[in-house]
Design a protein around this motif. Sequence first.
Motif, short mmCIF file in Angstrom:
data_model
loop_
_atom_site.label_atom_id
_atom_site.label_comp_id
_atom_site.label_asym_id
_atom_site.label_seq_id
_atom_site.Cartn_x
_atom_site.Cartn_y
_atom_site.Cartn_z
N ILE A 67 46.94 26.71 39.88
CA ILE A 67 45.94 26.47 38.86
C ILE A 67 44.92 25.50 39.42
N ASN A 68 43.67 25.94 39.51
CA ASN A 68 42.60 25.11 40.07
C ASN A 68 42.99 24.58 41.44
N GLU A 69 43.64 25.48 42.26
CA GLU A 69 44.07 25.22 43.64
C GLU A 69 45.21 24.22 43.77
N SER A 70 45.86 23.86 42.66
CA SER A 70 47.07 23.04 42.71
C SER A 70 48.27 23.91 42.34
N ARG A 71 49.34 23.80 43.11
CA ARG A 71 50.49 24.66 42.88
C ARG A 71 51.13 24.34 41.54
N ALA A 72 51.42 25.36 40.76
CA ALA A 72 52.05 25.20 39.45
C ALA A 72 53.52 24.84 39.62
N ARG A 73 53.94 23.80 38.96
CA ARG A 73 55.33 23.37 38.98
C ARG A 73 55.93 23.62 37.60
N ASN A 74 57.03 24.35 37.57
CA ASN A 74 57.67 24.70 36.30
C ASN A 74 56.67 25.44 35.42
N GLU A 75 56.17 24.78 34.38
CA GLU A 75 55.16 25.42 33.53
C GLU A 75 53.97 24.49 33.37
N GLU A 76 52.77 25.08 33.36
CA GLU A 76 51.54 24.30 33.30
C GLU A 76 50.70 24.77 32.11
N LYS A 77 50.24 23.81 31.30
CA LYS A 77 49.40 24.13 30.16
C LYS A 77 48.02 24.55 30.65
N LEU A 78 47.50 25.64 30.08
CA LEU A 78 46.20 26.19 30.48
C LEU A 78 45.09 25.66 29.58
N LYS A 79 43.94 25.37 30.21
CA LYS A 79 42.74 24.95 29.49
C LYS A 79 41.65 25.99 29.71
N HIS A 80 40.70 26.03 28.80
CA HIS A 80 39.59 26.97 28.92
C HIS A 80 38.90 26.80 30.28
N GLY A 81 38.72 27.91 30.99
CA GLY A 81 38.03 27.87 32.27
C GLY A 81 38.93 27.67 33.47
N ASP A 82 40.24 27.45 33.26
CA ASP A 82 41.14 27.23 34.39
C ASP A 82 41.15 28.45 35.31
N LEU A 83 41.11 28.18 36.63
CA LEU A 83 41.20 29.24 37.63
C LEU A 83 42.66 29.42 38.04
N ILE A 84 43.17 30.62 37.89
CA ILE A 84 44.55 30.94 38.26
C ILE A 84 44.50 31.79 39.52
N ARG A 85 45.17 31.32 40.58
CA ARG A 85 45.22 32.10 41.82
C ARG A 85 46.64 32.58 42.05
N LEU A 86 46.79 33.89 42.13
CA LEU A 86 48.07 34.54 42.40
C LEU A 86 47.87 35.44 43.60
N GLY A 87 48.42 35.06 44.75
CA GLY A 87 48.17 35.83 45.96
C GLY A 87 46.70 35.85 46.29
N GLU A 88 46.14 37.06 46.47
CA GLU A 88 44.71 37.19 46.78
C GLU A 88 43.86 37.32 45.52
N ASN A 89 44.45 37.20 44.34
CA ASN A 89 43.75 37.45 43.08
C ASN A 89 43.35 36.14 42.41
N ARG A 90 42.13 36.12 41.88
CA ARG A 90 41.62 34.97 41.13
C ARG A 90 41.34 35.40 39.70
N LEU A 91 42.04 34.78 38.78
CA LEU A 91 41.90 35.12 37.37
C LEU A 91 41.42 33.87 36.63
N ARG A 92 40.73 34.09 35.54
CA ARG A 92 40.20 32.98 34.75
C ARG A 92 40.80 33.03 33.35
N PHE A 93 41.36 31.90 32.91
CA PHE A 93 41.84 31.79 31.53
C PHE A 93 40.68 31.31 30.66
#
Length: 558
Positions: A67-93
Amino acid sequence: MPRIEMEKGDGRSWSVPLRGDHVTIGRSQDNDICLPDQWLSRHHAEIRRRANDHYLIDLGSRNGSFINESRARNEEKLKHGDLIRLGENRLRFLDDEREPAFGKPTLPTEAVPPRTKVFTMSEMFATHEPSFVENDASALQNRSLGLIAETASILLVEHRPLPDIYERILSLLMRAVPAERAAILRLEGDPPEPTIKASRSRCGESIARISRSIARKVVRERVVLLLPDIMEDADLSSRESILTTGIRSALCAPLWFRAPSSDQDAVIGLVYLDTRRHDRPLCDADVPIASALANIAAAKIENVRLLDESIEKRRLEEDIRVAAEVQRSLLPRDLPRVAGHDLAGSTRPCHAVGGDYYDLLADDHRLLLSLGDVSGKGTSAALLMSVLRASARAHWRDDAPAAAMARINRTVFENTPANRYVTFFLAALDIRDDRLRFVNAGHNPGLLIRAGGGVERLRDGGVALGVFEEAHYEEGETRLLPGDTLLLYSDGVTETWNEREEEFGEAGLIGVVTRCRRLGASAIESEIYQELERFAPGTRAMDDRTLLVVKRLPCPVA
């Protein structure tokens, strides 16, 4: 409604509403969001709703969720505009109901004031009658044209650093328009927000922020906004920020230009001006010249940015070229000659440098073999590869491969970040009796293709290197018989995907080697790469590909 948006390569984007209590994401087609990416686990992550909040939960994926280039530990609360990177994919919440502001405004309110004048691009350069007395109307026109010509000659010809460009623009703006304060804002960040890069004031009161709603309207609609008399607006005139500064009028224009490679206008920021003067407020006549100066400034700012990026890109390319040369020097230049055996090996990084490593060394009675894969790609993986090579070279001559692997693991653990690991295969072949002793540290199993077509998978070993400081490894043993082929490989070979979202896989690799098992080592290696190209023609490799082939030559016929 909260949603996930992802932009495709052609600029289009798709959106998935988050309707249920949980949405799964991964490589497998049974996920709510299926992404055909070899860097994703089959069930990679989940977005779970609790009350009115959403959380990203990593499902034990191999390569992690960010999330925003920081590795998610356990579970992370999402905020509007957060960038989620999974592998080569970039998704926006996105959650429109919780969209953040640019910042607390100090000039007008969140809503654009009703008395604001809006000028579109086509109107910016229309002729406006001055709203104040000028001794000679032509003098105003001549002064405007002179300033525009001066701006073009200064900004477009001279090359200066961006901070100097900003100061020049502010000087010219305040000469052209009777403003007491001026600021230049650039769109920065992800999502982009107006950020003040330079400001100037004649009255000692600096500009800290501007209205979010005004900035958004100027940027999104590519218009100029003029507030000719703020004190006429009952709501604005009573605000503390207006009362303390005494602002009477303001003007905001976009920094826009038409890119040479596109038919679309681009907005990279905006200029803001205001004044407290009663006798000469900002008016319609100031719009064309402020807009013209802003347009010239935008072109110069973008040119300087592109030039700086080009210089930095050339520097990085040179650094990477040198790094690639250094990395190539760490790999075997010439394969050893071993009587009764045929050898071949190569690595093909998906970038200029990679994280795969292979090595061979022959002494009086042994052939030492190793092949490893550092997690990740690019320069960081290449640096860790050099650590692996140094450690392997220091210990692989030990008589017991399992003990050597334990020592290599300790070195890798001490010299790699916590979120990195290495899969590694180490083997020693006694060339006197072709007894093969091996240890597999979390790597793809080595394949021993028998002369008759049978397949033996070499799995014995333990966990990947760098996961635990102290790790125990089991040693496996087998024999290489005449006509047998030993194949070591990295997962970039088997995890090759084609346009039909099919994976080459271990079965595809075994099929090629079994079919070509009577060929020499180099011919088998070449056939594997050719089959990968036939399987996924024109598809760019997403991971480094490394092969090491050892062929036990058939006994000569008497």
